[in-house]
Design a protein around this motif. Structure first.
Motif, PDB file in Angstrom:
ATOM      1  N   GLU A  35      -9.251  10.866   2.578  1.00  0.00           N
ATOM      2  CA  GLU A  35      -8.054  10.161   2.139  1.00  0.00           C
ATOM      3  C   GLU A  35      -7.876   8.737   2.344  1.00  0.00           C
ATOM      4  O   GLU A  35      -8.501   8.315   3.325  1.00  0.00           O
ATOM      5  N   LYS A  36      -7.113   8.043   1.513  1.00  0.00           N
ATOM      6  CA  LYS A  36      -7.021   6.456   1.738  1.00  0.00           C
ATOM      7  C   LYS A  36      -6.438   6.410   3.312  1.00  0.00           C
ATOM      8  O   LYS A  36      -6.899   5.561   3.707  1.00  0.00           O
ATOM      9  N   TRP A  62       0.791  -1.097  -0.089  1.00  0.00           N
ATOM     10  CA  TRP A  62      -0.060  -0.044   0.032  1.00  0.00           C
ATOM     11  C   TRP A  62       0.758   1.252  -0.037  1.00  0.00           C
ATOM     12  O   TRP A  62       1.852   1.267   0.476  1.00  0.00           O
ATOM     13  N   TYR A  70     -10.030   1.206  -1.926  1.00  0.00           N
ATOM     14  CA  TYR A  70      -9.138   2.374  -2.478  1.00  0.00           C
ATOM     15  C   TYR A  70      -8.158   1.480  -3.419  1.00  0.00           C
ATOM     16  O   TYR A  70      -7.765   0.221  -3.123  1.00  0.00           O
ATOM     17  N   TRP A 119      -9.956   6.285  -4.632  1.00  0.00           N
ATOM     18  CA  TRP A 119     -10.665   5.167  -4.494  1.00  0.00           C
ATOM     19  C   TRP A 119     -10.874   4.222  -5.784  1.00  0.00           C
ATOM     20  O   TRP A 119     -10.599   4.869  -6.868  1.00  0.00           O
ATOM     21  N   TYR A 151      -8.021   3.435   5.716  1.00  0.00           N
ATOM     22  CA  TYR A 151      -7.022   2.277   5.837  1.00  0.00           C
ATOM     23  C   TYR A 151      -5.733   2.667   6.571  1.00  0.00           C
ATOM     24  O   TYR A 151      -4.546   2.385   6.222  1.00  0.00           O
ATOM     25  N   THR A 179      -4.071   7.471  -5.191  1.00  0.00           N
ATOM     26  CA  THR A 179      -4.505   8.160  -4.272  1.00  0.00           C
ATOM     27  C   THR A 179      -5.945   7.990  -4.043  1.00  0.00           C
ATOM     28  O   THR A 179      -6.700   8.276  -3.227  1.00  0.00           O
TER      29      THR A 179
END
Length: 383
Positions: free
Chosen positions: A163-164, A112, A217, A224, A168, A222
């Motif tokens: 934001e991701k 990630w 995502y 989804w 996560y 950046t």
């Protein structure tokens, strides 16, 4: 086998020296040859920036003095095989040393990647909290837009895309993300709930529910993916349906899901990995599209994307959006007789466009990262 004589050793030495000199000449001339053959013509699009252009021919002593600097910048950006060399270097650092080649990218767990640019993550990987004055400023700007639209009989819905790392945090590097801290998104949504009747769609609950079944995502980007966009679409249209009964969110059965290789992640490109860092990505679209779309969804340009569909009683939409909306547009367009999707980077609002289109509702969507910036000091037309 006999030892080489002195003469043979001298001959071998000259051959080795000649080979070394030839290799050196090839090495220093190869980038120029590649440059002449335009080997890196696509480097600008790959690096998501404008590359330095060749400087114009000098027309005087002053321009002649500046020419070497300009040409140096041009050569640095355009020498032959630049993209391949950057890719090899980045691949070695990222895949073997687990070190990011960009200050704007954090390497998380299990492949990630997370965005740390634009003030998204501060020195301790979390933004400093809003001050009371900043919260009041944000509220006043958003409410002014809402009130300006209300006087024209137009609804307003405000959406912030998380934001991701907000969805996560478990994949963030150890110690990153400001774990346990109240985020600016937390602050703003709480402040608006307590001090305003503004309609704000908080997408975090929908995305967190969806992620229990699927990734929502992209790992190398950046944004989804299609499933994250679909969960968010349902939350947005569910809120719109309170004011427009003809608008009801589609179910998963109304859509098709296709999975395709994705090797265009913007975070991978920021690290110089180009298409070396890929993944499988889901795409969600209506099973039976009922609209006609005009415009290019693959890029965000100054020209709006427009959708139209036949149908009595369907509302009209203007949406100020950023690149997250690319995956939303084919879903939202099912519900509006006409929808105009205008670039809204840094929470831009265009009253002239609203006046021209006279929509029934304006949807303002922006990424959480823009909470790092101050809202614009705008003056809306009277009344």
């Amino acid at each position: 086998m006999s030892e080489p004589t002195g003469k043979h050793r001298r001959t071998l030495g000259r051959v080795e020296d000649a080979a070394l000199a030839a290799s050196f000449l090839v090495a220093i001339w190869l980038p120029l040859a590649g440059m002449i053959l335009s080997r890196d013509a696509a480097a600008g699009s790959a690096e998501k920036r404008n590359m330095a252009a060749v400087p114009p021919r000098p027309r005087g002593w002053r321009e002649l003095a500046d020419f070497p600097v300009g040409f140096g910048k041009y050569f640095k950006d355009n020498f032959g095989f630049r993209r391949e060399l950057i890719g090899w270097h980045a691949s070695w650092k990222v895949k073997w040393l687990r070190v990011s080649t960009s200050p704007d990218v954090l390497i998380g767990k299990d492949g990630w990647l997370f965005y740390a640019g634009d003030g998204t993550l501060g020195s301790d990987n979390s933004l400093p909290p809003f001050t009371p004055g900043q919260l009041a400023h944000w509220r006043s700007v958003i409410e002014a837009r809402r009130d300006w639209l209300k006087r024209r009989g137009i609804g307003y819905l405000f959406v912030i895309v998380p934001e991701k790392h907000t969805i996560y945090p478990e994949y963030m590097p150890p110690g990153a993300g400001g774990a346990g801290k109240q985020s600016r998104l937390d602050q703003l949504t709480a402040h608006l709930r307590e001090n305003s009747d503004l309609e704000v769609v908080d997408l975090r609950p929908a995305l967190r529910r969806a992620k229990t079944a699927h990734e929502v995502y992209l790992r190398t980007d950046t944004h989804w993916n299609g499933r994250g966009a679909f969960a968010s679409y349902q939350a947005i249209v569910g809120e719109l349906s309170k004011s427009f009964p003809a608008v009801e969110p589609m179910s998963a059965a109304d859509c098709t899901v296709t999975t395709r290789p994705f090797s265009e992640g913007d975070l991978a490109f920021l690290m110089g990995l180009g298409n070396q860092y890929g993944e499988e990505a889901p795409y969600v679209a209506p099973r039976v599209p009922a609209f006609r779309l005009e415009g290019d969804l693959s890029v965000i340009t100054a020209r709006p994307v427009i959708s139209e569909r036949a149908g009595a009683g369907l509302p009209r939409l203007v949406m100020f959006r950023d690149s997250f909306a690319t995956a939303l547009i084919p879903l939202l367009s099912q519900h509006f007789s006409r929808a105009v999707y205008s670039t809204g980077y840094q929470h831009r609002f265009d009253p002239a466009l609203v006046e021209r289109e006279r929509p029934d509702v304006v949807l303002q969507e922006m990424g959480e990262r823009f909470l790092a910036l101050d809202p614009p000091a705008e003056v809306l037309p009277n009344p």
